[in-house]
Structure formats: structure tokens, C-alpha cells
Motif scaffolding. Sequence first.
Motif, PDB file in Angstrom:
ATOM      1  N   TYR A 185       7.384  -0.346   0.134  1.00  9.25           N
ATOM      2  CA  TYR A 185       6.148  -0.994  -0.305  1.00  9.25           C
ATOM      3  C   TYR A 185       5.192   0.061  -0.824  1.00  9.25           C
ATOM      4  O   TYR A 185       5.423   1.267  -0.653  1.00  9.25           O
ATOM      5  N   LEU A 186       4.133  -0.377  -1.483  1.00  5.57           N
ATOM      6  CA  LEU A 186       3.176   0.540  -2.083  1.00  5.57           C
ATOM      7  C   LEU A 186       1.862   0.512  -1.318  1.00  5.57           C
ATOM      8  O   LEU A 186       1.403  -0.554  -0.896  1.00  5.57           O
ATOM      9  N   GLU A 187       1.273   1.680  -1.161  1.00  4.90           N
ATOM     10  CA  GLU A 187      -0.016   1.786  -0.485  1.00  4.90           C
ATOM     11  C   GLU A 187      -0.951   2.631  -1.337  1.00  4.90           C
ATOM     12  O   GLU A 187      -0.576   3.690  -1.829  1.00  4.90           O
ATOM     13  N   VAL A 189       1.272   4.862  -3.618  1.00  2.44           N
ATOM     14  CA  VAL A 189       2.301   5.756  -3.107  1.00  2.44           C
ATOM     15  C   VAL A 189       3.368   4.940  -2.380  1.00  2.44           C
ATOM     16  O   VAL A 189       3.029   4.111  -1.527  1.00  2.44           O
ATOM     17  N   PRO A 190       4.641   5.136  -2.692  1.00  2.00           N
ATOM     18  CA  PRO A 190       5.701   4.396  -1.992  1.00  2.00           C
ATOM     19  C   PRO A 190       5.760   4.756  -0.512  1.00  2.00           C
ATOM     20  O   PRO A 190       5.665   5.924  -0.143  1.00  2.00           O
ATOM     21  N   GLN A 191       5.898   3.734   0.321  1.00  2.00           N
ATOM     22  CA  GLN A 191       6.062   3.900   1.762  1.00  2.00           C
ATOM     23  C   GLN A 191       7.319   3.140   2.195  1.00  2.00           C
ATOM     24  O   GLN A 191       7.773   2.233   1.496  1.00  2.00           O
ATOM     25  N   LEU A 199       3.707  -7.219   9.703  1.00  2.00           N
ATOM     26  CA  LEU A 199       4.222  -6.091   8.942  1.00  2.00           C
ATOM     27  C   LEU A 199       3.067  -5.388   8.230  1.00  2.00           C
ATOM     28  O   LEU A 199       2.017  -6.001   8.005  1.00  2.00           O
ATOM     29  N   PRO A 200       3.237  -4.128   7.852  1.00  2.00           N
ATOM     30  CA  PRO A 200       2.137  -3.412   7.197  1.00  2.00           C
ATOM     31  C   PRO A 200       1.971  -3.736   5.717  1.00  2.00           C
ATOM     32  O   PRO A 200       1.232  -3.059   5.011  1.00  2.00           O
ATOM     33  N   GLU A 232       2.883  -4.762  -1.295  1.00  2.00           N
ATOM     34  CA  GLU A 232       1.729  -3.889  -1.174  1.00  2.00           C
ATOM     35  C   GLU A 232       1.210  -3.874   0.256  1.00  2.00           C
ATOM     36  O   GLU A 232       1.311  -4.871   0.983  1.00  2.00           O
ATOM     37  N   ALA A 233       0.631  -2.745   0.634  1.00  2.00           N
ATOM     38  CA  ALA A 233       0.091  -2.569   1.982  1.00  2.00           C
ATOM     39  C   ALA A 233      -0.973  -3.631   2.263  1.00  2.00           C
ATOM     40  O   ALA A 233      -1.761  -4.003   1.390  1.00  2.00           O
TER      41      ALA A 233
END
Length: 262
Positions: free
Chosen positions: A59-61, A77-79, A176-177, A169-170
Motif C-alpha cells: 500500500y502507499l503512504e 512511499v510503498p509500504q 488494517l493500516p 492507501e494508508a
Amino acid sequence: MSLFRKSLASFGIGAAKVDTILPQDALIPGQPLPVEIEVQGGATEQQIDNIHLTLCCRYLEEVASGRGESEQRTEKVPQVCRLAHWSLPETFVIGIDEQRQFTATLDLPFNTPVTIGDAQVWLDTSLDIARAIDPKDKDTLTVRPEPLMDGVFTALEHAGLRIRQVECEAAKGFALPFVQEFEFVPVSGPFHGRWRELEVVAYRDEESLQLWFEVDRRQKGLTGMLSSFLGRGELKRQLTISADLSPEEAGDEVLTFLDRTT
């Protein structure tokens, strides 16, 4: 020579290998995930203390880019999120070049992202070997919508909407985050010329499918559902669909709701 081989195996050279086989081409959140695990012995005998499987997604943050005090910018930023983890209590010794097979049935979590757009979901498998580098295997998964969400997508498609973008996305306030956001554009049907775009966020549990909607009628784009949704209260358009409904009933309920409230 045997001691030398064991030393090499501790660094992963000539060690046992693991391979996970998924009998199904496509997986459905909330449904069983059957797996077959093959362990291939290496150049020396090794004891396997456990087999671990971890379901992951990307996911992206948004984080500060740090480009100076006068400029405050952010970048996505990919997480990596660990959606689920399973351990198979299999303690055994694998001999030289020996082959062992194991089977298991896991439960794919409801909110596993659908693998369209940039969504990436994979299964990591590792062997737990004491005092050695754990052999690993990574399998990319194809995940389709669960039945209720599939009914919603089908209804939106029949109403002339097409998916333009999908992102994970975050987000805060969920188990879940992150959340998965679906962006639709009307190309025909009753909403064509009435909307510019529709954004949908979904969250599924055992009892219901919760949906949040953002409709853009303007000529300029939205700042994004998540920017208004996260940390600033709930969206005005929220719908909860009972898990007892059929996929067709779920789709009809969404269209009725959107037509009435937008």
C-alpha cells in the motif's frame, strides 16, 4: 565433508528448498485458501522446526519528502502490510535430496485487496531452521472481489461506470493500516453527464459490507476521498449492506442509494 556441507547449508548453500503451490488460479476474500507445500532436501540433512506462511500486500503512504523548510511536500512511499500469518507445526528432519509434501487450508481475510490497478498481494513461505538462513518462497496471488463486492461492481458497470483507478492507501480507524479505493467514471447510463467521477471505499466483515462514496460533479477533480475521509470525520454518504443479501440485491441497493442521495 559432512561438517563442511552443514556449514554451507547454514549460509543457504545447498540447503533445503521450499515451494508453495496454489491449486486455484484466482482467490476470493473470505473463502478458503488451499495450499500445497513441497520441501526439497539439500546437500545435507537438516531439521525443520516449522513452516511459516505470511500473506502480504503493498500500500502507499504519504510521507514528508524533506525538500527544505520553505517547501513542505509529500510523496507516496510503498509500504508492506502483513494481512495474515500462519504456522504449520511441522517439525521434521529432511534428508539429503528427500522430498516432502504438506497440505493446508487457510482462510483468506475479507479485506485482502482485489488485485486490479497497482494492488499487489503475495504469499511468503519460509522454513524455520535453527542457526541457518531460512529458505523462502514468494508467490504472487490473483485476488477477485468477494460476492457482495462483485455484485456492487457488476451493478455499477451495468449503470455505465468504468473503473479508472484503484489504489491501496494508508488509512486510520480500520483494522488494517490501509483501505482500497476504487475510482469510477460514468461513460454511459443514468449518471453520465451527472457525475464527473465516483470514488468508493469498502470494508468487509462477517456481518456486512460497509461502503463510503464520494461523488464529484465539478469540472475540476476532487482532492481525493481519503483526504476528506481520514482524520476529518466520516463521509456524508455511507451505506451498510447486510451479508445476508445476494450479490444482485447488494448491487441494486447501491444504485438506489446513489440515485437517491446524489
